[in-house]
Design a protein around this motif. Structure first.
Motif, PDB file in Angstrom:
ATOM      1  N   VAL A  18       0.863  -1.178   0.000  1.00 17.72           N
ATOM      2  CA  VAL A  18       0.000   0.000   0.000  1.00 17.72           C
ATOM      3  C   VAL A  18       0.898   1.225   0.000  1.00 17.72           C
ATOM      4  N   TYR A  19       0.667   2.134  -0.951  1.00 14.86           N
ATOM      5  CA  TYR A  19       1.466   3.367  -1.003  1.00 14.86           C
ATOM      6  C   TYR A  19       0.870   4.425  -0.080  1.00 14.86           C
ATOM      7  N   GLY A  20       1.669   5.463   0.112  1.00 18.28           N
ATOM      8  CA  GLY A  20       1.336   6.534   1.053  1.00 18.28           C
ATOM      9  C   GLY A  20      -0.108   6.996   1.019  1.00 18.28           C
ATOM     10  N   GLY A  22      -2.655   5.549   0.349  1.00 18.64           N
ATOM     11  CA  GLY A  22      -3.640   4.507   0.641  1.00 18.64           C
ATOM     12  C   GLY A  22      -3.911   3.616  -0.561  1.00 18.64           C
ATOM     13  N   PHE A  23      -3.219   3.867  -1.701  1.00 20.80           N
ATOM     14  CA  PHE A  23      -3.469   3.056  -2.895  1.00 20.80           C
ATOM     15  C   PHE A  23      -2.826   1.673  -2.750  1.00 20.80           C
ATOM     16  N   GLU A  24      -3.621   0.629  -2.959  1.00 21.23           N
ATOM     17  CA  GLU A  24      -3.134  -0.744  -2.809  1.00 21.23           C
ATOM     18  C   GLU A  24      -2.670  -1.260  -4.178  1.00 21.23           C
ATOM     19  N   ALA A  25      -1.354  -1.243  -4.391  1.00 20.11           N
ATOM     20  CA  ALA A  25      -0.790  -1.621  -5.699  1.00 20.11           C
ATOM     21  C   ALA A  25      -0.638  -3.130  -5.819  1.00 20.11           C
ATOM     22  N   VAL A  26      -0.419  -3.818  -4.691  1.00 13.68           N
ATOM     23  CA  VAL A  26      -0.284  -5.284  -4.691  1.00 13.68           C
ATOM     24  C   VAL A  26      -1.319  -5.812  -3.699  1.00 13.68           C
ATOM     25  N   GLY A  43       2.506  -8.309 -16.946  1.00 10.14           N
ATOM     26  CA  GLY A  43       1.311  -7.529 -16.609  1.00 10.14           C
ATOM     27  C   GLY A  43       1.304  -6.236 -17.370  1.00 10.14           C
ATOM     28  N   THR A  44       0.117  -5.661 -17.531  1.00 12.18           N
ATOM     29  CA  THR A  44       0.006  -4.382 -18.228  1.00 12.18           C
ATOM     30  C   THR A  44       0.666  -3.294 -17.384  1.00 12.18           C
ATOM     31  N   ASN A  45       0.817  -2.099 -17.954  1.00 14.06           N
ATOM     32  CA  ASN A  45       1.400  -0.985 -17.196  1.00 14.06           C
ATOM     33  C   ASN A  45       0.607  -0.776 -15.911  1.00 14.06           C
ATOM     34  N   GLY A  46       1.336  -0.629 -14.821  1.00 14.08           N
ATOM     35  CA  GLY A  46       0.670  -0.340 -13.550  1.00 14.08           C
ATOM     36  C   GLY A  46       0.080  -1.563 -12.856  1.00 14.08           C
ATOM     37  N   ALA A  47       0.379  -2.769 -13.371  1.00  7.75           N
ATOM     38  CA  ALA A  47      -0.211  -3.988 -12.784  1.00  7.75           C
ATOM     39  C   ALA A  47       0.374  -4.292 -11.405  1.00  7.75           C
ATOM     40  N   GLY A  48       1.577  -3.781 -11.125  1.00  6.01           N
ATOM     41  CA  GLY A  48       2.185  -4.009  -9.809  1.00  6.01           C
ATOM     42  C   GLY A  48       3.482  -4.803  -9.855  1.00  6.01           C
ATOM     43  N   LYS A  49       4.078  -4.926 -11.031  1.00  5.55           N
ATOM     44  CA  LYS A  49       5.305  -5.738 -11.171  1.00  5.55           C
ATOM     45  C   LYS A  49       6.467  -5.111 -10.388  1.00  5.55           C
ATOM     46  N   THR A  50       6.749  -3.834 -10.684  1.00  5.74           N
ATOM     47  CA  THR A  50       7.879  -3.188 -10.008  1.00  5.74           C
ATOM     48  C   THR A  50       7.616  -3.097  -8.508  1.00  5.74           C
ATOM     49  N   SER A  51       6.373  -2.815  -8.147  1.00  5.12           N
ATOM     50  CA  SER A  51       6.033  -2.734  -6.716  1.00  5.12           C
ATOM     51  C   SER A  51       6.350  -4.060  -6.031  1.00  5.12           C
ATOM     52  N   THR A  52       6.107  -5.167  -6.728  1.00  2.92           N
ATOM     53  CA  THR A  52       6.390  -6.493  -6.163  1.00  2.92           C
ATOM     54  C   THR A  52       7.894  -6.742  -6.092  1.00  2.92           C
ATOM     55  N   LEU A  89      17.624  -2.616 -11.610  1.00  2.64           N
ATOM     56  CA  LEU A  89      16.411  -1.816 -11.501  1.00  2.64           C
ATOM     57  C   LEU A  89      16.017  -1.283 -12.876  1.00  2.64           C
ATOM     58  N   GLN A  90      14.793  -0.720 -12.947  1.00  2.00           N
ATOM     59  CA  GLN A  90      14.369  -0.129 -14.224  1.00  2.00           C
ATOM     60  C   GLN A  90      15.196   1.090 -14.580  1.00  2.00           C
ATOM     61  N   GLU A  91      15.576   1.870 -13.571  1.00  2.00           N
ATOM     62  CA  GLU A  91      16.401   3.058 -13.795  1.00  2.00           C
ATOM     63  C   GLU A  91      17.701   2.840 -13.060  1.00  2.00           C
ATOM     64  N   ASP A 161      14.473  -6.154 -13.645  1.00  2.00           N
ATOM     65  CA  ASP A 161      13.251  -5.406 -13.930  1.00  2.00           C
ATOM     66  C   ASP A 161      13.341  -4.862 -15.352  1.00  2.00           C
ATOM     67  N   GLU A 162      12.602  -5.460 -16.265  1.00  2.33           N
ATOM     68  CA  GLU A 162      12.611  -5.108 -17.692  1.00  2.33           C
ATOM     69  C   GLU A 162      14.035  -5.031 -18.244  1.00  2.33           C
ATOM     70  N   PRO A 163      14.756  -6.163 -18.224  1.00  3.90           N
ATOM     71  CA  PRO A 163      16.183  -6.122 -18.571  1.00  3.90           C
ATOM     72  C   PRO A 163      16.482  -5.790 -20.026  1.00  3.90           C
ATOM     73  N   THR A 193       8.909  -8.331 -17.524  1.00  2.00           N
ATOM     74  CA  THR A 193       9.099  -7.971 -18.929  1.00  2.00           C
ATOM     75  C   THR A 193       7.764  -7.630 -19.563  1.00  2.00           C
ATOM     76  N   HIS A 194       7.838  -6.765 -20.586  1.00  2.00           N
ATOM     77  CA  HIS A 194       6.656  -6.482 -21.405  1.00  2.00           C
ATOM     78  C   HIS A 194       6.700  -7.286 -22.686  1.00  2.00           C
ATOM     79  N   TYR A 195       7.823  -7.992 -22.905  1.00  2.00           N
ATOM     80  CA  TYR A 195       7.958  -8.741 -24.155  1.00  2.00           C
ATOM     81  C   TYR A 195       7.538 -10.172 -23.898  1.00  2.00           C
TER      82      TYR A 195
HETATM   83  N1  LIG Z   1       5.364   5.691  -5.061  1.00  3.39           N
HETATM   84  C1  LIG Z   1       4.126   5.450  -5.443  1.00  3.39           C
HETATM   85  N2  LIG Z   1       3.088   6.080  -4.848  1.00  3.39           N
HETATM   86  C2  LIG Z   1       1.788   5.823  -5.212  1.00  3.39           C
HETATM   87  N3  LIG Z   1       1.451   4.950  -6.194  1.00  3.39           N
HETATM   88  C3  LIG Z   1       2.454   4.316  -6.811  1.00  3.39           C
HETATM   89  C4  LIG Z   1       3.834   4.525  -6.486  1.00  3.39           C
HETATM   90  N4  LIG Z   1       4.591   3.739  -7.288  1.00  3.39           N
HETATM   91  C5  LIG Z   1       3.725   3.066  -8.092  1.00  3.39           C
HETATM   92  N5  LIG Z   1       2.450   3.418  -7.803  1.00  3.39           N
HETATM   93  C6  LIG Z   1       1.237   2.885  -8.428  1.00  3.39           C
HETATM   94  O1  LIG Z   1       1.181   1.492  -8.182  1.00  3.39           O
HETATM   95  C7  LIG Z   1       0.651   0.810  -9.321  1.00  3.39           C
HETATM   96  C8  LIG Z   1       1.625  -0.271  -9.716  1.00  3.39           C
HETATM   97  O2  LIG Z   1       2.818   0.339 -10.202  1.00  3.39           O
HETATM   98  P1  LIG Z   1       4.077  -0.516 -10.665  1.00  3.39           P
HETATM   99  O3  LIG Z   1       5.154   0.435 -11.051  1.00  3.39           O
HETATM  100  O4  LIG Z   1       4.362  -1.538  -9.645  1.00  3.39           O
HETATM  101  O5  LIG Z   1       3.482  -1.231 -11.963  1.00  3.39           O
HETATM  102  P2  LIG Z   1       4.232  -2.030 -13.087  1.00  3.39           P
HETATM  103  O6  LIG Z   1       3.436  -3.269 -13.302  1.00  3.39           O
HETATM  104  O7  LIG Z   1       5.667  -2.201 -12.746  1.00  3.39           O
HETATM  105  O8  LIG Z   1       4.070  -1.050 -14.316  1.00  3.39           O
HETATM  106  P3  LIG Z   1       5.025  -0.777 -15.590  1.00  3.39           P
HETATM  107  O9  LIG Z   1       4.797  -1.921 -16.501  1.00  3.39           O
HETATM  108  O10 LIG Z   1       4.429   0.483 -16.140  1.00  3.39           O
HETATM  109  O11 LIG Z   1       6.423  -0.634 -15.112  1.00  3.39           O
HETATM  110  C9  LIG Z   1       0.422   1.871 -10.383  1.00  3.39           C
HETATM  111  O12 LIG Z   1      -0.944   2.219 -10.357  1.00  3.39           O
HETATM  112  C10 LIG Z   1       1.281   3.020  -9.944  1.00  3.39           C
HETATM  113  O13 LIG Z   1       0.739   4.249 -10.364  1.00  3.39           O
END
Ligand SMILES: Nc1ncnc2c1ncn2[C@@H]1O[C@H](COP(=O)(O)OP(=O)(O)OP(=O)(O)O)[C@@H](O)[C@H]1O
Length: 336
Positions: A18-20, A22-26, A43-52, A89-91, A161-163, A193-195
């Protein structure tokens, strides 16, 4: 691998992030990765891969659930886990003024048992760029440097992460070969990966994330087998779709036509294909352009994403309807 022998190097149970705000990304994910396995998170953009991945790397603590990497909590026992893992990392974020070789030596100074810089340069194909300043590298070369730094400490577990984002086709193939070689040596790899062809080519198992939940998981073959296969062909001259045996009897679950081209979807590929070929044989016609194939991972991914999006729309519509019912009088009053 016999499941009794399987050593779980990464073990994730009902994890939430959960991010600051209150958004639950995973939202409660569970999976494990055995030693020497390559596991892909899709997963699609924003699915939660990097967060995981960040949770697995110990960069943040989960809001709930349990994570073990090499038997330790990667956040609270970071000192035990970090030296045995490599992270891309991605960056990357390197000092721009250093050369490639200087950057590797700088990192090597902070890494116990580091590989020699020349070995790392060779592994990631940057030997001829070793005296170039980092700021002069292309995006793809920076990704290779990132990978090289992740490999410096001969990690047992590699997080990628997206090597291959930004790499050309040759660079991507080189990275695949390198990742395969590392896995052969017993390195456990978790990559995002997105590929989809990358996941299909490399992953032993994978999970498709959607809005923070695992929508499908298994080997690439298991994930694609759950999707309908396709048979396409051209209708012979003088024949119409209605001349085929009833499609339901052929095990066809869906069809499309475009001009004379027919596309059939089936979950019983062998039965449908056999019945279709028998029909053509009896009718004495050739099915031109006949193409019979199982779903690709890309098709499976798109269908799963569509299904999950429809499901979450349905859920939110359901919630709205429920809200309307519970507030029904106020809506009616507002309308009145
Ligand atoms: N620091 C943050 N604060 C609040 N929300 C965040 C933060 N980082 C990511 N999110 C949100 O969490 C969700 C998951 O993001 P994440 O980067 O994990 O997705 P992803 O699957 O890696 O996406 P991508 O394929 O675009 O890299 C997204 O809705 C994103 O906007």
């Amino acid at each position: 691998m016999n499941t009794d022998e399987r050593e779980e190097v990464i073990d994730v149970t009902d994890v939430r992030r959960v991010y600051g705000g209150g958004f639950e990304a995973v939202r409660g994910i569970t999976f494990s990765v055995g030693r020497g396995e390559l596991f892909a998170l899709l997963g699609t953009n924003g699915a939660g891969k990097t967060s995981t991945v960040e949770l697995l790397e110990g960069l943040a603590a989960p809001a709930a659930g349990r994570i073990r990497v090499l038997g330790h909590d990667p956040h609270t026992e970071r000192a035990a886990v970090r030296p045995r893992t490599g992270v891309m990392l991605q960056e990357g974020g390197f000092p721009n003024e250093l050369t490639v070789a200087e950057t590797i030596r700088l990192w090597a100074g902070c890494t116990s048992g580091a590989r020699p810089a020349t070995e790392v340069l060779d592994m990631v194909g940057l030997t001829r760029r070793s005296t170039i300043r980092v700021k002069q590298l292309s995006g793809g070369e920076k990704r290779r440097l990132d990978l090289g730094l992740a490999l410096l400490g001969r990690p047992e577990v590699l997080f990628l992460d997206e090597p291959t984002t930004g790499l050309d086709a040759e660079g991507r193939r080189d990275t695949w070969d390198l990742v395969r070689a590392l896995r052969e040596e017993g390195t456990t790899v978790l990559m995002t990966t997105h590929y989809l062809e990358e996941a299909e080519a490399l992953a032993d198992r994978l999970a498709i994330l959607h809005e923070g939940r695992i929508a499908a998981s298994g080997t690439p073959a298991e994930v694609t087998a759950a999707q309908p296969s396709r048979i396409s062909f051209e209708l012979p001259e003088g024949f119409f779709l209605g001349d085929l045996p009833p499609l339901a009897e052929l095990g066809v679950t869906g069809h499309e036509t475009s001009g004379r081209t027919v596309l059939l979807r089936t979950e019983e590929l062998q039965r449908t294909a056999t019945a279709l070929l028998l029909w053509a044989d009896r009718a004495g016609v050739a099915l031109r352009g006949l193409d019979v194939r199982s779903a690709s991972l890309e098709e499976a991914f798109l269908r799963i994403a569509e299904r999950e999006t429809a499901r979450s729309r349905g859920e939110s519509a359901g919630h709205e309807a429920a809200d309307t019912r519970s507030n029904g009088t106020s809506t009616e009053r507002a309308a009145a």
